[in-house]
Design a protein around this motif. Sequence first.
Motif, mmCIF file in Angstrom:
data_model
loop_
_atom_site.group_PDB
_atom_site.id
_atom_site.type_symbol
_atom_site.label_atom_id
_atom_site.label_comp_id
_atom_site.label_asym_id
_atom_site.label_seq_id
_atom_site.Cartn_x
_atom_site.Cartn_y
_atom_site.Cartn_z
ATOM 1 N N VAL A 14 -14.742 1.180 -0.140
ATOM 2 C CA VAL A 14 -13.787 2.289 -0.183
ATOM 3 C C VAL A 14 -13.343 2.734 1.209
ATOM 4 O O VAL A 14 -12.196 3.154 1.398
ATOM 5 C CB VAL A 14 -14.362 3.497 -0.979
ATOM 6 C CG1 VAL A 14 -15.577 4.100 -0.299
ATOM 7 C CG2 VAL A 14 -13.300 4.565 -1.186
ATOM 8 N N GLU A 15 -14.215 2.655 2.222
ATOM 9 C CA GLU A 15 -13.913 3.317 3.500
ATOM 10 C C GLU A 15 -12.600 2.874 4.154
ATOM 11 O O GLU A 15 -11.818 3.715 4.588
ATOM 12 C CB GLU A 15 -15.087 3.192 4.473
ATOM 13 C CG GLU A 15 -16.300 4.061 4.082
ATOM 14 C CD GLU A 15 -15.968 5.518 3.703
ATOM 15 O OE1 GLU A 15 -14.955 6.054 4.201
ATOM 16 O OE2 GLU A 15 -16.694 6.108 2.882
ATOM 17 N N PRO A 16 -12.312 1.559 4.237
ATOM 18 C CA PRO A 16 -11.037 1.183 4.861
ATOM 19 C C PRO A 16 -9.832 1.712 4.090
ATOM 20 O O PRO A 16 -8.817 2.084 4.693
ATOM 21 C CB PRO A 16 -11.046 -0.346 4.830
ATOM 22 C CG PRO A 16 -12.435 -0.754 4.492
ATOM 23 C CD PRO A 16 -13.131 0.411 3.863
ATOM 24 N N TRP A 17 -9.944 1.805 2.762
ATOM 25 C CA TRP A 17 -8.833 2.329 1.962
ATOM 26 C C TRP A 17 -8.697 3.826 2.183
ATOM 27 O O TRP A 17 -7.590 4.351 2.296
ATOM 28 C CB TRP A 17 -9.049 2.017 0.476
ATOM 29 C CG TRP A 17 -8.890 0.569 0.189
ATOM 30 C CD1 TRP A 17 -9.880 -0.368 0.044
ATOM 31 C CD2 TRP A 17 -7.657 -0.158 0.062
ATOM 32 N NE1 TRP A 17 -9.343 -1.610 -0.165
ATOM 33 C CE2 TRP A 17 -7.984 -1.506 -0.159
ATOM 34 C CE3 TRP A 17 -6.307 0.209 0.125
ATOM 35 C CZ2 TRP A 17 -7.005 -2.491 -0.334
ATOM 36 C CZ3 TRP A 17 -5.334 -0.769 -0.047
ATOM 37 C CH2 TRP A 17 -5.692 -2.107 -0.272
ATOM 38 N N SER A 89 1.933 -5.579 -3.665
ATOM 39 C CA SER A 89 2.911 -6.574 -3.254
ATOM 40 C C SER A 89 2.860 -6.565 -1.737
ATOM 41 O O SER A 89 3.439 -5.704 -1.097
ATOM 42 C CB SER A 89 4.288 -6.161 -3.761
ATOM 43 O OG SER A 89 5.262 -6.963 -3.129
ATOM 44 N N ASP A 90 2.099 -7.484 -1.182
ATOM 45 C CA ASP A 90 1.777 -7.389 0.243
ATOM 46 C C ASP A 90 1.908 -8.775 0.879
ATOM 47 O O ASP A 90 1.210 -9.709 0.478
ATOM 48 C CB ASP A 90 0.336 -6.863 0.368
ATOM 49 C CG ASP A 90 -0.133 -6.814 1.809
ATOM 50 O OD1 ASP A 90 0.696 -6.991 2.720
ATOM 51 O OD2 ASP A 90 -1.343 -6.610 2.019
ATOM 52 N N PRO A 91 2.787 -8.909 1.846
ATOM 53 C CA PRO A 91 2.955 -10.227 2.482
ATOM 54 C C PRO A 91 1.645 -10.774 3.063
ATOM 55 O O PRO A 91 1.443 -11.992 3.101
ATOM 56 C CB PRO A 91 3.963 -9.966 3.605
ATOM 57 C CG PRO A 91 4.578 -8.643 3.323
ATOM 58 C CD PRO A 91 3.665 -7.878 2.414
ATOM 59 N N GLU A 92 0.749 -9.883 3.499
ATOM 60 C CA GLU A 92 -0.525 -10.375 4.066
ATOM 61 C C GLU A 92 -1.414 -10.977 2.975
ATOM 62 O O GLU A 92 -2.178 -11.915 3.214
ATOM 63 C CB GLU A 92 -1.262 -9.248 4.785
ATOM 64 C CG GLU A 92 -0.550 -8.736 6.023
ATOM 65 C CD GLU A 92 -0.256 -9.840 7.034
ATOM 66 O OE1 GLU A 92 -1.090 -10.758 7.192
ATOM 67 O OE2 GLU A 92 0.825 -9.804 7.652
ATOM 68 N N MET A 93 -1.315 -10.409 1.768
ATOM 69 C CA MET A 93 -2.064 -10.965 0.645
ATOM 70 C C MET A 93 -1.498 -12.341 0.267
ATOM 71 O O MET A 93 -2.238 -13.277 -0.032
ATOM 72 C CB MET A 93 -1.937 -9.995 -0.534
ATOM 73 C CG MET A 93 -2.851 -10.278 -1.660
ATOM 74 S SD MET A 93 -2.836 -8.809 -2.730
ATOM 75 C CE MET A 93 -3.021 -9.599 -4.272
ATOM 76 N N PRO A 280 -6.370 -3.403 3.179
ATOM 77 C CA PRO A 280 -5.981 -1.994 3.333
ATOM 78 C C PRO A 280 -4.892 -1.769 4.381
ATOM 79 O O PRO A 280 -3.919 -1.060 4.112
ATOM 80 C CB PRO A 280 -7.289 -1.300 3.737
ATOM 81 C CG PRO A 280 -8.377 -2.216 3.313
ATOM 82 C CD PRO A 280 -7.816 -3.595 3.325
ATOM 83 N N ALA A 281 -5.052 -2.351 5.555
ATOM 84 C CA ALA A 281 -4.132 -2.012 6.647
ATOM 85 C C ALA A 281 -2.682 -2.262 6.281
ATOM 86 O O ALA A 281 -1.787 -1.521 6.686
ATOM 87 C CB ALA A 281 -4.505 -2.799 7.907
ATOM 88 N N SER A 282 -2.435 -3.309 5.510
ATOM 89 C CA SER A 282 -1.037 -3.588 5.164
ATOM 90 C C SER A 282 -0.664 -3.012 3.799
ATOM 91 O O SER A 282 0.416 -2.442 3.640
ATOM 92 C CB SER A 282 -0.762 -5.099 5.203
ATOM 93 O OG SER A 282 -1.714 -5.791 4.442
ATOM 94 N N ALA A 288 1.173 4.231 -0.477
ATOM 95 C CA ALA A 288 1.623 5.558 -0.041
ATOM 96 C C ALA A 288 3.098 5.759 -0.387
ATOM 97 O O ALA A 288 3.503 6.827 -0.852
ATOM 98 C CB ALA A 288 1.401 5.715 1.459
ATOM 99 N N GLU A 289 3.898 4.727 -0.179
ATOM 100 C CA GLU A 289 5.328 4.838 -0.480
ATOM 101 C C GLU A 289 5.528 5.085 -1.980
ATOM 102 O O GLU A 289 6.350 5.920 -2.386
ATOM 103 C CB GLU A 289 6.042 3.557 -0.027
ATOM 104 C CG GLU A 289 7.519 3.495 -0.348
ATOM 105 C CD GLU A 289 8.326 4.686 0.186
ATOM 106 O OE1 GLU A 289 7.868 5.325 1.151
ATOM 107 O OE2 GLU A 289 9.385 4.982 -0.406
#
Length: 310
Positions: A14-17, A89-93, A280-282, A288-289
């Motif tokens: 959970v922490e990074p999220w 939907s994440d380009p990094e994923m 999480p970072a990406s 949030a959006e």
Amino acid sequence: MTETLVFASAVDPVEPWRAALEALLPDVRVRTPEEIGPGDDVRYALVWKPPAGFFARHPALRLVTILGAGADALVGRDDLPDVPVARLSDPEMARMMTHYVLFAVLRYARDIPAFEAAQRAGRWHYVHPREAREIRVGVLGLGELGGAAALELARQGFSVAGWSRTPKALPGIDCHAGPDALVPFLARSEILVVMLPLTPETRRLIGADAIAALPRGAKLVNVSRGAVIDEAALVAALASGHLGGATLDVFETEPLAEGHPLWTMENVLVTPHLASVAIPASAARQIAENIRRVRAGHAPEHRVDLTRGY
Ligand code: NDP
């Protein structure tokens, strides 16, 4: 007013999220189910396979976000409220998934399993390399992850075909669509990469007949969901040699049971469902959006259709 997002995953810390989401949304608290107290106004859920009854505890939810791309764990639940469900939907994923697929396809294209076996036997075993363009790769599913992997395989020079439900046009990919196109598509795929979501239509789609349609010696890579393939038929085809090898990241039952035949088959590589993970970072930006959109009365993006299954 401060709102709460409940975070539920048995595999993601959970922490990074919490850090990423609370930095983007200062008026949202990220809480695990254990941390939630009477003062929490739980409006959002970020979940990966939440336990049965989970959603019934949060009647004021306005948005559910899947901590991944596949919606199958949320289909057919009786506790899910009538609120939008979004996927990541994440380009990094997509990049992480593409790396895995590229690794698995290159490993077969360059005959690495044969050299691994030869090395174990202390044997110098020369196999003349084939050019990438001679090697026919088929990608089942041309969605966000499947499409990205197919395009990268084509960029690497492979002869790539793809199959989807509705017709697609992807540069450099020989695109096929619909049930009638499946068998001809399989017949040309000497390396088959399974990237379909698990839905009522795709469950066990790759059974004995579909496997028989692949060329003898074909290799199979499954990074979607185990139940898209009939595992007993897969084991039989690997044992008979009709399938030359399989790279499997997903299984009908996870973790793969102790003593399952796939653990010890020489021509199988097993990985524990990690071809791609939520980052999480990406991905926090997209979540949030979507929360901002829902607060403003707009529909969230990247919604899944739970009736369709993806
Ligand atoms: P998408 O939902 O973006 O795309 C799904 C693709 O499958 C689409 O091209 C769709 O066709 C096609 N499809 C769906 N149903 C059928 C059908 N009945 N017949 C033919 N084609 C069909 O999914 P992603 O590409 O983002 O992800 C694919 C899957 O990968 C996820 O559902 C998930 O299960 C799995 N996954 C696995 C991970 C791992 O670590 N192993 C990590 C992340 C995801 P159309 O385009 O016409 O709609």
